[in-house]
Design a protein around this motif. Structure first.
Motif: not given
Length: 313
Positions: A29-56
């Motif tokens: 379970x990953x929380x990213x502060x805003x959408x750009x970091x959330x996207x980078x994290x998605x590319x690293x984490x793939x299916x193993x992570x569930x990402x919430x972006x605070x600022x959409x």
């Protein structure tokens, strides 16, 4: 015979069940502060992570007001990813309020930060810039506007995921390698696009000062009527100074950003005869139906929008 078959099927199902449980248990379970970091994290984490972006998407982290749901997300998080460099003014209070035990990782760690003061010559105003500095501290936080910096972000994210989920580390390493190759290709493409713009035409105006790292990395000159933070408001004198600067610097195009008020830019466009060249994505991605739903799309879209506005194609 029939019974044996049934046993085999059952055994296979059990094995499959076992795998399914293992995979879902690994949901980080990953929380990213805003959408750009959330996207980078998605590319690293793939299916193993569930990402919430605070600022959409299209959200402005400079003025974001956290909601109760944000504290709940943080409380459940295994990893919290923030930009750092005092970009997210709202984060420290929120982290404290949530009581989260998750490591808070500054993904900009290791980049070479640009001093906010170094950018002062880019402002078309006097002491106004200091408000921006005051808001963000000593350094310009918009480091993701250089692809080599984004590569550092990606490595930091992969390290954070490996530390939090050792079993998933080979996956994160592999994913980040694949994504870093895409970023390297994007860097080559962006440099080629900028090279196609005549040198005398590489000055543009944006509504707030988010492109310092872009300027530093790629050689386009950005001038902005507002400080580094969108909280700063430009005064009439600032705008008059900017209009003089546009005429002096022979700016080639002017842009609005997806997170700021377009009125100021429209006024400058009217008074200088510059055409508004479109919207640039600075601190937030677009929604999935927009032109910049991922970091790579955002970079490509920005650089092509700038080129088309300047060259009139």
């Amino acid at each position: 015979m029939f019974r044996t078959l049934r046993l085999v099927t059952c055994a296979s199902l059990l094995t499959l069940c076992g795998f399914a449980t293992a995979a879902s248990a690994a949901d980080l379970k990953v929380v990213a502060s805003f959408s750009i970091i959330a996207d980078l994290a998605k590319n690293v984490g793939g299916d193993r992570v569930k990402i919430t972006s605070l600022v959409g998407p299209d959200g402005d982290a400079h003025v974001y007001e956290p909601r109760p749901a944000d504290a709940a997300s943080l409380e459940k998080a295994n990893v919290v990813l923030v930009n750092g460099l005092q970009f997210e003014g709202f984060m420290s209070r929120l982290i404290e309020a949530s009581g989260t035990k998750a490591p808070v990782v500054e993904v900009s760690k290791g980049i070479e930060p640009l001093k906010a003061e170094e950018e002062e010559h880019r402002h078309a105003h006097g002491d106004h810039g200091h408000e921006g500095h005051h808001h963000h501290g000593e350094f310009d936080p918009h480091a993701w506007q250089s692809i080599p910096n984004a590569e550092i972000y990606v490595k930091n994210i992969a390290d954070a995921f490996c530390a939090a989920d050792k079993a998933g580390c080979p996956t994160y390493t592999e994913n980040s390698k694949t994504y870093l190759a895409k970023l390297a290709a994007l860097q080559t493409e962006v440099k080629a696009t900028i090279a196609s713009i005549p040198e005398g035409k590489r000055t543009v105006i944006t509504s707030h000062d988010a492109f310092g790292y872009f300027q530093h990395e790629y050689g386009l000159k950005f001038i902005a009527p507002e400080g580094i933070s969108t909280e700063a408001e430009a005064s009439a004198a600032d705008v008059a100074k900017l209009i003089d600067q546009v005429r002096e610097d022979k700016a080639s195009a002017i842009f609005v950003e997806n997170i700021t008020n377009p009125r100021l830019v429209e006024q400058i466009a009217r008074e200088t005869g510059l055409k508004v060249g479109g919207t640039l994505y600075s601190d937030a991605l677009s929604g999935s139906d927009g032109p910049a739903p991922t970091y790579i799309d955002m970079f490509r879209y920005n650089v092509n929008t700038i080129k088309n506005a300047i060259l009139g194609s």
